[in-house]
Design a protein around this motif. Sequence first.
Motif, PDB file in Angstrom:
ATOM      1  N   THR A   1     -43.380  72.935 -25.200  1.00  0.00           N
ATOM      2  CA  THR A   1     -42.712  72.522 -26.432  1.00  0.00           C
ATOM      3  C   THR A   1     -41.226  72.286 -26.178  1.00  0.00           C
ATOM      4  OG1 THR A   1     -42.369  74.821 -27.058  1.00  0.00           O
ATOM      5  CG2 THR A   1     -44.323  73.731 -27.932  1.00  0.00           C
ATOM      6  N   LYS A   2     -40.673  71.419 -26.968  1.00  0.00           N
ATOM      7  CA  LYS A   2     -39.267  71.069 -26.837  1.00  0.00           C
ATOM      8  C   LYS A   2     -38.391  71.874 -27.791  1.00  0.00           C
ATOM      9  CE  LYS A   2     -38.709  66.624 -26.829  1.00  0.00           C
ATOM     10  NZ  LYS A   2     -38.434  65.228 -27.210  1.00  0.00           N
ATOM     11  N   TYR A   3     -38.958  72.257 -28.927  1.00  0.00           N
ATOM     12  CA  TYR A   3     -38.174  72.881 -29.986  1.00  0.00           C
ATOM     13  C   TYR A   3     -38.649  74.301 -30.278  1.00  0.00           C
ATOM     14  CZ  TYR A   3     -37.331  67.929 -30.963  1.00  0.00           C
ATOM     15  OH  TYR A   3     -37.023  66.608 -30.854  1.00  0.00           O
ATOM     16  N   THR A   4     -37.763  75.069 -30.924  1.00  0.00           N
ATOM     17  CA  THR A   4     -38.136  76.329 -31.556  1.00  0.00           C
ATOM     18  C   THR A   4     -37.778  76.178 -33.035  1.00  0.00           C
ATOM     19  OG1 THR A   4     -35.973  77.361 -31.213  1.00  0.00           O
ATOM     20  CG2 THR A   4     -37.608  77.648 -29.453  1.00  0.00           C
ATOM     21  N   LEU A   5     -38.118  77.169 -33.834  1.00  0.00           N
ATOM     22  CA  LEU A   5     -37.773  77.073 -35.257  1.00  0.00           C
ATOM     23  C   LEU A   5     -36.267  77.050 -35.476  1.00  0.00           C
ATOM     24  CD1 LEU A   5     -40.392  79.453 -36.918  1.00  0.00           C
ATOM     25  CD2 LEU A   5     -40.289  76.968 -37.037  1.00  0.00           C
ATOM     26  N   LEU A   6     -35.529  77.757 -34.622  1.00  0.00           N
ATOM     27  CA  LEU A   6     -34.075  77.831 -34.795  1.00  0.00           C
ATOM     28  C   LEU A   6     -33.346  76.571 -34.341  1.00  0.00           C
ATOM     29  CD1 LEU A   6     -33.425  81.504 -33.652  1.00  0.00           C
ATOM     30  CD2 LEU A   6     -33.548  80.605 -35.983  1.00  0.00           C
ATOM     31  N   ASN A   7     -33.841  75.921 -33.295  1.00  0.00           N
ATOM     32  CA  ASN A   7     -33.095  74.784 -32.766  1.00  0.00           C
ATOM     33  C   ASN A   7     -33.709  73.435 -33.133  1.00  0.00           C
ATOM     34  OD1 ASN A   7     -35.244  74.291 -31.024  1.00  0.00           O
ATOM     35  ND2 ASN A   7     -34.111  74.724 -29.178  1.00  0.00           N
ATOM     36  N   PHE A   8     -34.728  73.408 -33.985  1.00  0.00           N
ATOM     37  CA  PHE A   8     -35.387  72.135 -34.285  1.00  0.00           C
ATOM     38  C   PHE A   8     -34.441  71.117 -34.908  1.00  0.00           C
ATOM     39  CE2 PHE A   8     -37.614  69.333 -37.254  1.00  0.00           C
ATOM     40  CZ  PHE A   8     -38.383  68.630 -36.342  1.00  0.00           C
ATOM     41  N   LEU A   9     -33.802  71.492 -36.003  1.00  0.00           N
ATOM     42  CA  LEU A   9     -32.967  70.533 -36.727  1.00  0.00           C
ATOM     43  C   LEU A   9     -31.771  70.047 -35.903  1.00  0.00           C
ATOM     44  CD1 LEU A   9     -32.790  69.038 -39.402  1.00  0.00           C
ATOM     45  CD2 LEU A   9     -31.366  70.883 -40.252  1.00  0.00           C
ATOM     46  N   PRO A  10     -30.946  70.947 -35.323  1.00  0.00           N
ATOM     47  CA  PRO A  10     -29.809  70.423 -34.566  1.00  0.00           C
ATOM     48  C   PRO A  10     -30.219  69.628 -33.323  1.00  0.00           C
ATOM     49  CG  PRO A  10     -29.840  72.836 -34.512  1.00  0.00           C
ATOM     50  CD  PRO A  10     -30.926  72.391 -35.414  1.00  0.00           C
ATOM     51  N   ARG A  11     -31.231  70.095 -32.615  1.00  0.00           N
ATOM     52  CA  ARG A  11     -31.635  69.394 -31.395  1.00  0.00           C
ATOM     53  C   ARG A  11     -32.277  68.051 -31.719  1.00  0.00           C
ATOM     54  NH1 ARG A  11     -34.776  72.113 -26.293  1.00  0.00           N
ATOM     55  NH2 ARG A  11     -34.451  70.366 -24.907  1.00  0.00           N
ATOM     56  N   ASN A  12     -33.076  68.002 -32.798  1.00  0.00           N
ATOM     57  CA  ASN A  12     -33.713  66.756 -33.185  1.00  0.00           C
ATOM     58  C   ASN A  12     -32.675  65.725 -33.632  1.00  0.00           C
ATOM     59  OD1 ASN A  12     -35.207  65.014 -35.471  1.00  0.00           O
ATOM     60  ND2 ASN A  12     -36.642  65.630 -33.862  1.00  0.00           N
ATOM     61  N   LEU A  13     -31.704  66.162 -34.424  1.00  0.00           N
ATOM     62  CA  LEU A  13     -30.649  65.229 -34.844  1.00  0.00           C
ATOM     63  C   LEU A  13     -29.824  64.755 -33.649  1.00  0.00           C
ATOM     64  CD1 LEU A  13     -29.426  66.882 -38.148  1.00  0.00           C
ATOM     65  CD2 LEU A  13     -30.706  64.753 -37.887  1.00  0.00           C
ATOM     66  N   PHE A  14     -29.543  65.659 -32.726  1.00  0.00           N
ATOM     67  CA  PHE A  14     -28.801  65.287 -31.520  1.00  0.00           C
ATOM     68  C   PHE A  14     -29.547  64.205 -30.744  1.00  0.00           C
ATOM     69  CE2 PHE A  14     -27.922  65.970 -26.978  1.00  0.00           C
ATOM     70  CZ  PHE A  14     -26.554  65.757 -26.972  1.00  0.00           C
ATOM     71  N   GLU A  15     -30.854  64.370 -30.590  1.00  0.00           N
ATOM     72  CA  GLU A  15     -31.644  63.374 -29.861  1.00  0.00           C
ATOM     73  C   GLU A  15     -31.750  62.057 -30.634  1.00  0.00           C
ATOM     74  OE1 GLU A  15     -35.392  65.026 -28.827  1.00  0.00           O
ATOM     75  OE2 GLU A  15     -34.493  66.543 -27.519  1.00  0.00           O
ATOM     76  N   GLN A  16     -31.872  62.149 -31.962  1.00  0.00           N
ATOM     77  CA  GLN A  16     -32.009  60.921 -32.737  1.00  0.00           C
ATOM     78  C   GLN A  16     -30.723  60.103 -32.741  1.00  0.00           C
ATOM     79  OE1 GLN A  16     -34.157  60.732 -36.405  1.00  0.00           O
ATOM     80  NE2 GLN A  16     -34.999  62.784 -36.070  1.00  0.00           N
ATOM     81  N   PHE A  17     -29.579  60.765 -32.698  1.00  0.00           N
ATOM     82  CA  PHE A  17     -28.325  60.011 -32.708  1.00  0.00           C
ATOM     83  C   PHE A  17     -27.941  59.506 -31.323  1.00  0.00           C
ATOM     84  CE2 PHE A  17     -27.610  62.001 -36.923  1.00  0.00           C
ATOM     85  CZ  PHE A  17     -27.500  60.810 -37.623  1.00  0.00           C
ATOM     86  N   HIS A  18     -28.801  59.688 -30.346  1.00  0.00           N
ATOM     87  CA  HIS A  18     -28.616  59.019 -29.059  1.00  0.00           C
ATOM     88  C   HIS A  18     -29.207  57.609 -29.090  1.00  0.00           C
ATOM     89  CE1 HIS A  18     -27.268  62.745 -27.251  1.00  0.00           C
ATOM     90  NE2 HIS A  18     -26.895  62.021 -26.221  1.00  0.00           N
ATOM     91  N   ARG A  19     -29.914  57.286 -30.163  1.00  0.00           N
ATOM     92  CA  ARG A  19     -30.441  55.934 -30.328  1.00  0.00           C
ATOM     93  C   ARG A  19     -29.373  55.065 -30.986  1.00  0.00           C
ATOM     94  NH1 ARG A  19     -35.278  58.911 -32.466  1.00  0.00           N
ATOM     95  NH2 ARG A  19     -36.674  59.056 -30.686  1.00  0.00           N
ATOM     96  N   VAL A  20     -29.194  53.887 -30.451  1.00  0.00           N
ATOM     97  CA  VAL A  20     -28.130  52.994 -30.920  1.00  0.00           C
ATOM     98  C   VAL A  20     -28.360  52.577 -32.373  1.00  0.00           C
ATOM     99  CG1 VAL A  20     -26.995  50.770 -30.505  1.00  0.00           C
ATOM    100  CG2 VAL A  20     -27.719  52.174 -28.579  1.00  0.00           C
ATOM    101  N   ALA A  21     -29.600  52.351 -32.756  1.00  0.00           N
ATOM    102  CA  ALA A  21     -29.883  51.917 -34.126  1.00  0.00           C
ATOM    103  C   ALA A  21     -29.458  52.983 -35.140  1.00  0.00           C
ATOM    104  CB  ALA A  21     -31.366  51.609 -34.283  1.00  0.00           C
ATOM    105  N   ASN A  22     -29.726  54.248 -34.821  1.00  0.00           N
ATOM    106  CA  ASN A  22     -29.330  55.317 -35.743  1.00  0.00           C
ATOM    107  C   ASN A  22     -27.807  55.448 -35.814  1.00  0.00           C
ATOM    108  OD1 ASN A  22     -31.991  55.802 -36.242  1.00  0.00           O
ATOM    109  ND2 ASN A  22     -32.136  57.565 -34.880  1.00  0.00           N
TER     110      ASN A  22
END
Length: 115
Positions: free
Chosen positions: A32-53
């Motif tokens: 797994t990539k996420y835990t309950l504690l780091n899901f939101l910050p890590r997911n947002l960090f990864e999503q904002f690496h996309r140029v469209a976002n």
Amino acid sequence: GKHRIVIPCLGHFKEEYEKVSKLYMNNKIRTTKYTLLNFLPRNLFEQFHRVANLYFLFLVVLNWVPLVEAFQKEITMLPLVAVLAIIAVKDGLEDYSKYKMDKQINNLLTKVYSR
């Protein structure tokens, strides 16, 4: 030379196994990539690496400037929030299925070769 001690965790060896196993790292599989504690910050960090976002985030921030405001502030946020939410739900469901598979694999009984 080097030697290895194998203690089964069954039957009358269970207490000895629990004492000894606390001293060593476990060999559980975790894909797994996420835990309950780091899901939101890590997911947002990864999503904002996309140029469209980043582009949509730039439009949202730009629309908060009163001189440049083209649409209502809430309307420009809708596409970005919708995309982020959909991708977060998808990533969460994928990670949860990985968690269930890891749990199933880690709880399998295995056979140990012994001469």
